[in-house]
Design a protein around this motif. Structure first.
Motif, PDB file in Angstrom:
ATOM      1  N   ALA A   1      42.915  39.670  25.657  1.00  0.00           N
ATOM      2  CA  ALA A   1      42.916  38.738  26.783  1.00  0.00           C
ATOM      3  C   ALA A   1      44.076  39.029  27.728  1.00  0.00           C
ATOM      4  O   ALA A   1      43.924  38.983  28.957  1.00  0.00           O
ATOM      5  CB  ALA A   1      42.990  37.303  26.274  1.00  0.00           C
ATOM      6  N   ARG A   2      45.235  39.334  27.159  1.00  0.00           N
ATOM      7  CA  ARG A   2      46.395  39.668  27.997  1.00  0.00           C
ATOM      8  C   ARG A   2      46.112  40.899  28.843  1.00  0.00           C
ATOM      9  O   ARG A   2      46.424  40.940  30.045  1.00  0.00           O
ATOM     10  CB  ARG A   2      47.615  39.907  27.103  1.00  0.00           C
ATOM     11  CG  ARG A   2      48.836  40.435  27.859  1.00  0.00           C
ATOM     12  CD  ARG A   2      50.004  40.720  26.924  1.00  0.00           C
ATOM     13  NE  ARG A   2      49.695  41.731  25.929  1.00  0.00           N
ATOM     14  CZ  ARG A   2      49.713  43.041  26.171  1.00  0.00           C
ATOM     15  NH1 ARG A   2      49.982  43.486  27.392  1.00  0.00           N
ATOM     16  NH2 ARG A   2      49.435  43.905  25.211  1.00  0.00           N
TER      17      ARG A   2
ATOM     18  N   ALA B   1      31.732  36.630  34.940  1.00  0.00           N
ATOM     19  CA  ALA B   1      32.167  35.947  33.715  1.00  0.00           C
ATOM     20  C   ALA B   1      32.744  34.576  34.038  1.00  0.00           C
ATOM     21  O   ALA B   1      32.480  33.594  33.329  1.00  0.00           O
ATOM     22  CB  ALA B   1      33.208  36.800  32.995  1.00  0.00           C
ATOM     23  N   HIS B   2      33.524  34.494  35.101  1.00  0.00           N
ATOM     24  CA  HIS B   2      34.146  33.225  35.489  1.00  0.00           C
ATOM     25  C   HIS B   2      33.088  32.166  35.797  1.00  0.00           C
ATOM     26  O   HIS B   2      33.202  31.009  35.367  1.00  0.00           O
ATOM     27  CB  HIS B   2      35.036  33.456  36.700  1.00  0.00           C
ATOM     28  CG  HIS B   2      35.843  32.266  37.098  1.00  0.00           C
ATOM     29  ND1 HIS B   2      36.795  31.704  36.284  1.00  0.00           N
ATOM     30  CD2 HIS B   2      35.841  31.525  38.240  1.00  0.00           C
ATOM     31  CE1 HIS B   2      37.358  30.662  36.901  1.00  0.00           C
ATOM     32  NE2 HIS B   2      36.791  30.525  38.078  1.00  0.00           N
TER      33      HIS B   2
ATOM     34  N   LEU C   1      44.590  43.730  33.876  1.00  0.00           N
ATOM     35  CA  LEU C   1      43.669  44.562  34.642  1.00  0.00           C
ATOM     36  C   LEU C   1      43.287  43.875  35.943  1.00  0.00           C
ATOM     37  O   LEU C   1      43.226  44.513  37.005  1.00  0.00           O
ATOM     38  CB  LEU C   1      42.417  44.856  33.808  1.00  0.00           C
ATOM     39  CG  LEU C   1      41.363  45.735  34.488  1.00  0.00           C
ATOM     40  CD1 LEU C   1      41.897  47.144  34.711  1.00  0.00           C
ATOM     41  CD2 LEU C   1      40.078  45.775  33.662  1.00  0.00           C
ATOM     42  N   TRP C   2      43.004  42.567  35.879  1.00  0.00           N
ATOM     43  CA  TRP C   2      42.674  41.822  37.098  1.00  0.00           C
ATOM     44  C   TRP C   2      43.842  41.845  38.086  1.00  0.00           C
ATOM     45  O   TRP C   2      43.658  42.122  39.276  1.00  0.00           O
ATOM     46  CB  TRP C   2      42.311  40.385  36.749  1.00  0.00           C
ATOM     47  CG  TRP C   2      42.088  39.520  37.948  1.00  0.00           C
ATOM     48  CD1 TRP C   2      41.173  39.711  38.941  1.00  0.00           C
ATOM     49  CD2 TRP C   2      42.796  38.326  38.289  1.00  0.00           C
ATOM     50  NE1 TRP C   2      41.255  38.709  39.875  1.00  0.00           N
ATOM     51  CE2 TRP C   2      42.247  37.846  39.503  1.00  0.00           C
ATOM     52  CE3 TRP C   2      43.830  37.614  37.676  1.00  0.00           C
ATOM     53  CZ2 TRP C   2      42.713  36.688  40.123  1.00  0.00           C
ATOM     54  CZ3 TRP C   2      44.285  36.456  38.289  1.00  0.00           C
ATOM     55  CH2 TRP C   2      43.732  36.010  39.500  1.00  0.00           C
ATOM     56  N   LEU C   3      45.047  41.580  37.612  1.00  0.00           N
ATOM     57  CA  LEU C   3      46.210  41.532  38.496  1.00  0.00           C
ATOM     58  C   LEU C   3      46.507  42.892  39.124  1.00  0.00           C
ATOM     59  O   LEU C   3      47.125  42.950  40.201  1.00  0.00           O
ATOM     60  CB  LEU C   3      47.431  41.049  37.712  1.00  0.00           C
ATOM     61  CG  LEU C   3      47.378  39.592  37.233  1.00  0.00           C
ATOM     62  CD1 LEU C   3      48.570  39.286  36.343  1.00  0.00           C
ATOM     63  CD2 LEU C   3      47.320  38.622  38.410  1.00  0.00           C
ATOM     64  N   ARG C   4      46.044  43.971  38.492  1.00  0.00           N
ATOM     65  CA  ARG C   4      46.319  45.319  39.004  1.00  0.00           C
ATOM     66  C   ARG C   4      45.134  45.941  39.734  1.00  0.00           C
ATOM     67  O   ARG C   4      45.241  47.071  40.209  1.00  0.00           O
ATOM     68  CB  ARG C   4      46.781  46.222  37.856  1.00  0.00           C
ATOM     69  CG  ARG C   4      48.202  45.910  37.412  1.00  0.00           C
ATOM     70  CD  ARG C   4      48.505  46.462  36.044  1.00  0.00           C
ATOM     71  NE  ARG C   4      49.872  46.172  35.629  1.00  0.00           N
ATOM     72  CZ  ARG C   4      50.294  44.975  35.193  1.00  0.00           C
ATOM     73  NH1 ARG C   4      49.435  43.961  35.124  1.00  0.00           N
ATOM     74  NH2 ARG C   4      51.549  44.792  34.850  1.00  0.00           N
TER      75      ARG C   4
ATOM     76  N   ALA D   1      36.205  38.725  30.127  1.00  0.00           N
ATOM     77  CA  ALA D   1      36.520  39.926  30.897  1.00  0.00           C
ATOM     78  C   ALA D   1      37.109  41.023  30.022  1.00  0.00           C
ATOM     79  O   ALA D   1      37.060  42.208  30.385  1.00  0.00           O
ATOM     80  CB  ALA D   1      37.489  39.587  32.027  1.00  0.00           C
ATOM     81  N   ALA D   2      37.635  40.663  28.864  1.00  0.00           N
ATOM     82  CA  ALA D   2      38.211  41.666  27.968  1.00  0.00           C
ATOM     83  C   ALA D   2      37.168  42.667  27.480  1.00  0.00           C
ATOM     84  O   ALA D   2      37.532  43.754  27.003  1.00  0.00           O
ATOM     85  CB  ALA D   2      38.876  40.979  26.772  1.00  0.00           C
TER      86      ALA D   2
END
Length: 293
Positions: free
Chosen positions: A10-11, A168-169, A16-19, A247-248
């Motif tokens: 999850a982390r 997914a959200h 990945l999203w933030l980057r 999302a993982a």
């Protein structure tokens, strides 16, 4: 064993999203990208937005577009679609959005071609390995990742990854029984998006917004003043955590070490995009400031 690895997965999904989200998001905030609609003969930014965001699905009708986008008012979508398709077909829109996004990224980082070429195999591997079932925007964008231009392809791959997370959200919101307006009201009340502008940005009327707030208040998620209660804040955190969990799946083909290595490769690109001040903070897409805790 599965329980011990889930926090790491999850982390890394959030990392990945933030980057990748900043690379994708130039298409919303760069001046040249924002002019896409006008350049195509469409009526303003929002008609261009709905056309470019849904063009991977083809000449989609407003009801379907509203469903896959999730948080926009149906009337706002209907004002743009299907009218946009009579002026600019999906293929033309897609060519223009990719070209403009790549131009924006190259203007920010003139040496991006070399970094993009190094990143493409890893990002393509994530996209190829991910399942498409019940992920319509992801599936439609995955079919578009064959550009010869490395920066256009980099942008398309990051876009495809973010649409996987977006699909997914919406699944999480639906499972937790939030409609689009309710989800936005709670997100704004939690401070994740600008409360002053998000209602109009997503096309909801004051009456619709107030009715959604009343429904959340009944569920104990908002207080009498429209702020998120402790339960509301916990619910919003659960939504993010569940989105991260789903999302993982994108990273399942990588070991934790290889996933961390991919984040390290993406980090300098993202820092250059953020340093260019193209993306505003706070912003309506909920992307946190890089220095936020």
């Amino acid at each position: 064993m599965e329980q011990s690895t889930q926090p790491t997965a999850a982390r890394q999904a959030r990392a990945l999203w933030l980057r990748t989200e900043p690379l994708h998001a130039v298409c919303y905030f760069d001046d040249g990208c924002r002019a896409l609609g006008k350049a195509l003969g469409l009526k303003g930014f929002w008609m261009g937005y709905f056309a470019s965001r849904t063009a991977p699905l083809g000449a989609v009708e407003p009801a379907a577009a509203t469903a896959v986008l999730g948080v926009f008012a149906p009337g706002m979508v209907a004002r743009a679609l299907p009218a946009a398709w009579s002026t600019a077909g999906p293929a033309h829109v897609l060519d223009e959005r990719g070209r403009r996004a790549a131009h924006a990224l190259r203007r920010i980082d003139p040496d991006l071609d070399r970094a993009a070429t190094a990143l493409l195999p890893a990002l393509q591997g994530l996209v190829d390995d991910a399942p498409a079932t019940a992920r319509p925007l992801f599936a439609a964008n995955r079919a578009l990742c064959g550009q010869a231009d490395p920066v256009e392809r980099l942008w398309q791959l990051t876009t495809t990854l973010r649409e996987f997370r977006g699909d997914a959200h919406l699944s999480v919101l639906a499972d937790r029984e939030f409609d689009g307006c309710e989800a936005l009201v709670l997100t704004a009340a939690s401070g994740r998006v600008p409360k002053e502008t998000i209602r109009e940005d997503r096309g909801w009327t004051e009456e619709e917004w107030a009715a959604a707030a009343d429904r959340l208040r009944t569920r104990g998620l908002l207080d009498a003043h429209g702020g998120a209660t402790a339960s509301g804040l916990r619910e919003r955190t659960r939504i993010e955590e569940e989105t991260d969990r789903l999302a993982a799946r994108l990273l399942r083909s990588l070991s934790p070490a290889r996933a961390d290595g991919l984040m390290e490769l993406l980090e300098p690109l993202v820092r250059r995009v953020l340093a260019a001040d193209v993306l505003p903070f706070p912003n309506p897409i909920g992307l946190p400031h890089p220095d936020a805790p």
